[in-house]
Design a protein around this motif. Structure first.
Motif, PDB file in Angstrom:
ATOM      1  N   GLU A   1       0.831  -1.209   0.000  1.00  0.00           N
ATOM      2  CA  GLU A   1       0.000   0.000   0.000  1.00  0.00           C
ATOM      3  C   GLU A   1       0.865   1.258   0.000  1.00  0.00           C
ATOM      4  O   GLU A   1       0.578   2.227  -0.715  1.00  0.00           O
ATOM      5  CB  GLU A   1      -0.932   0.004   1.209  1.00  0.00           C
ATOM      6  CG  GLU A   1      -2.033  -1.020   1.139  1.00  0.00           C
ATOM      7  CD  GLU A   1      -2.850  -1.105   2.416  1.00  0.00           C
ATOM      8  OE1 GLU A   1      -2.726  -0.187   3.261  1.00  0.00           O
ATOM      9  OE2 GLU A   1      -3.605  -2.073   2.567  1.00  0.00           O
ATOM     10  N   GLY A   2       1.930   1.271   0.793  1.00  0.00           N
ATOM     11  CA  GLY A   2       2.833   2.417   0.837  1.00  0.00           C
ATOM     12  C   GLY A   2       3.505   2.661  -0.505  1.00  0.00           C
ATOM     13  O   GLY A   2       3.631   3.805  -0.960  1.00  0.00           O
ATOM     14  N   LEU A   3       3.935   1.572  -1.146  1.00  0.00           N
ATOM     15  CA  LEU A   3       4.576   1.718  -2.455  1.00  0.00           C
ATOM     16  C   LEU A   3       3.590   2.207  -3.508  1.00  0.00           C
ATOM     17  O   LEU A   3       3.943   3.007  -4.382  1.00  0.00           O
ATOM     18  CB  LEU A   3       5.209   0.393  -2.881  1.00  0.00           C
ATOM     19  CG  LEU A   3       6.456  -0.019  -2.096  1.00  0.00           C
ATOM     20  CD1 LEU A   3       6.900  -1.417  -2.504  1.00  0.00           C
ATOM     21  CD2 LEU A   3       7.577   0.977  -2.293  1.00  0.00           C
TER      22      LEU A   3
ATOM     23  N   GLN B   1       3.161   5.895  -2.876  1.00  0.00           N
ATOM     24  CA  GLN B   1       4.354   6.616  -3.313  1.00  0.00           C
ATOM     25  C   GLN B   1       4.405   6.696  -4.833  1.00  0.00           C
ATOM     26  O   GLN B   1       4.755   7.740  -5.395  1.00  0.00           O
ATOM     27  CB  GLN B   1       5.606   5.928  -2.765  1.00  0.00           C
ATOM     28  CG  GLN B   1       6.882   6.682  -3.061  1.00  0.00           C
ATOM     29  CD  GLN B   1       8.097   6.005  -2.468  1.00  0.00           C
ATOM     30  OE1 GLN B   1       8.012   4.884  -1.969  1.00  0.00           O
ATOM     31  NE2 GLN B   1       9.237   6.663  -2.529  1.00  0.00           N
ATOM     32  N   THR B   2       4.048   5.638  -5.509  1.00  0.00           N
ATOM     33  CA  THR B   2       4.026   5.644  -6.969  1.00  0.00           C
ATOM     34  C   THR B   2       3.004   6.642  -7.489  1.00  0.00           C
ATOM     35  O   THR B   2       3.283   7.398  -8.433  1.00  0.00           O
ATOM     36  CB  THR B   2       3.707   4.229  -7.504  1.00  0.00           C
ATOM     37  OG1 THR B   2       4.684   3.316  -7.017  1.00  0.00           O
ATOM     38  CG2 THR B   2       3.692   4.194  -9.014  1.00  0.00           C
ATOM     39  N   GLU B   3       1.826   6.644  -6.873  1.00  0.00           N
ATOM     40  CA  GLU B   3       0.797   7.601  -7.290  1.00  0.00           C
ATOM     41  C   GLU B   3       1.250   9.035  -7.056  1.00  0.00           C
ATOM     42  O   GLU B   3       1.053   9.907  -7.919  1.00  0.00           O
ATOM     43  CB  GLU B   3      -0.514   7.335  -6.543  1.00  0.00           C
ATOM     44  CG  GLU B   3      -1.202   6.061  -6.969  1.00  0.00           C
ATOM     45  CD  GLU B   3      -2.392   5.702  -6.092  1.00  0.00           C
ATOM     46  OE1 GLU B   3      -2.636   6.404  -5.088  1.00  0.00           O
ATOM     47  OE2 GLU B   3      -3.052   4.703  -6.418  1.00  0.00           O
ATOM     48  N   ASN B   4       1.865   9.306  -5.908  1.00  0.00           N
ATOM     49  CA  ASN B   4       2.362  10.654  -5.610  1.00  0.00           C
ATOM     50  C   ASN B   4       3.455  11.060  -6.603  1.00  0.00           C
ATOM     51  O   ASN B   4       3.473  12.192  -7.106  1.00  0.00           O
ATOM     52  CB  ASN B   4       2.899  10.747  -4.185  1.00  0.00           C
ATOM     53  CG  ASN B   4       1.794  10.631  -3.149  1.00  0.00           C
ATOM     54  OD1 ASN B   4       0.626  10.849  -3.460  1.00  0.00           O
ATOM     55  ND2 ASN B   4       2.173  10.284  -1.933  1.00  0.00           N
ATOM     56  N   THR B   5       4.363  10.136  -6.880  1.00  0.00           N
ATOM     57  CA  THR B   5       5.440  10.426  -7.830  1.00  0.00           C
ATOM     58  C   THR B   5       4.863  10.670  -9.221  1.00  0.00           C
ATOM     59  O   THR B   5       5.260  11.618  -9.916  1.00  0.00           O
ATOM     60  CB  THR B   5       6.446   9.258  -7.867  1.00  0.00           C
ATOM     61  OG1 THR B   5       6.939   9.025  -6.560  1.00  0.00           O
ATOM     62  CG2 THR B   5       7.599   9.561  -8.808  1.00  0.00           C
ATOM     63  N   HIS B   6       3.908   9.853  -9.606  1.00  0.00           N
ATOM     64  CA  HIS B   6       3.272  10.009 -10.921  1.00  0.00           C
ATOM     65  C   HIS B   6       2.550  11.351 -10.989  1.00  0.00           C
ATOM     66  O   HIS B   6       2.654  12.075 -12.000  1.00  0.00           O
ATOM     67  CB  HIS B   6       2.301   8.850 -11.179  1.00  0.00           C
ATOM     68  CG  HIS B   6       1.638   8.902 -12.500  1.00  0.00           C
ATOM     69  ND1 HIS B   6       2.320   8.752 -13.678  1.00  0.00           N
ATOM     70  CD2 HIS B   6       0.346   9.120 -12.842  1.00  0.00           C
ATOM     71  CE1 HIS B   6       1.488   8.862 -14.691  1.00  0.00           C
ATOM     72  NE2 HIS B   6       0.264   9.080 -14.206  1.00  0.00           N
ATOM     73  N   SER B   7       1.823  11.722  -9.939  1.00  0.00           N
ATOM     74  CA  SER B   7       1.118  13.011  -9.915  1.00  0.00           C
ATOM     75  C   SER B   7       2.100  14.165  -9.994  1.00  0.00           C
ATOM     76  O   SER B   7       1.886  15.138 -10.740  1.00  0.00           O
ATOM     77  CB  SER B   7       0.281  13.146  -8.655  1.00  0.00           C
ATOM     78  OG  SER B   7      -0.721  12.179  -8.619  1.00  0.00           O
TER      79      SER B   7
END
Length: 101
Positions: A78-80, A83-89
């Motif tokens: 879930e954390g990854l 983090q992926t969604e935040n990085t993508h955004s």
């Protein structure tokens, strides 16, 4: 138990042994032997109970640790994902703001 029965039948059917006078010392030795054998049997039975108890505790501990490990892996996933969604955004916003300049 079979040893005791075998010994008693040997004494009963062997005339040389049956003719021997049983002294108080022989009787005391026989009783002491039976008590020691009984105590040994009780110790073995208790050790078997303790071994089973240890196996049960080990199984329970293993199940608990596996559950915690699965939970940790789920939290990590879930954390990854976050983090992926935040990085993508962030990359998408930077890319769009870079293109708007």
């Amino acid at each position: 138990m079979q040893v005791i029965i075998g010994l008693l039948s040997y004494i009963a059917y062997n005339p040389a042994v049956a003719a021997k006078e049983i002294t108080m010392l022989d009787l005391l030795f026989g009783i002491t032997t039976l008590v020691v054998l009984l105590a040994g049997a009780l110790v073995v039975a208790r050790l078997q109970q303790l071994a089973q108890s240890q196996r049960d505790v080990l199984d329970t501990l293993t199940q608990d640790m596996e559950a915690k490990h699965r939970e940790m892996l789920s939290d990590l996933h879930e954390g990854l994902v976050r983090q992926t969604e935040n990085t993508h955004s962030a990359l998408t916003q930077q890319g769009l703001s870079f293109l708007m300049r």
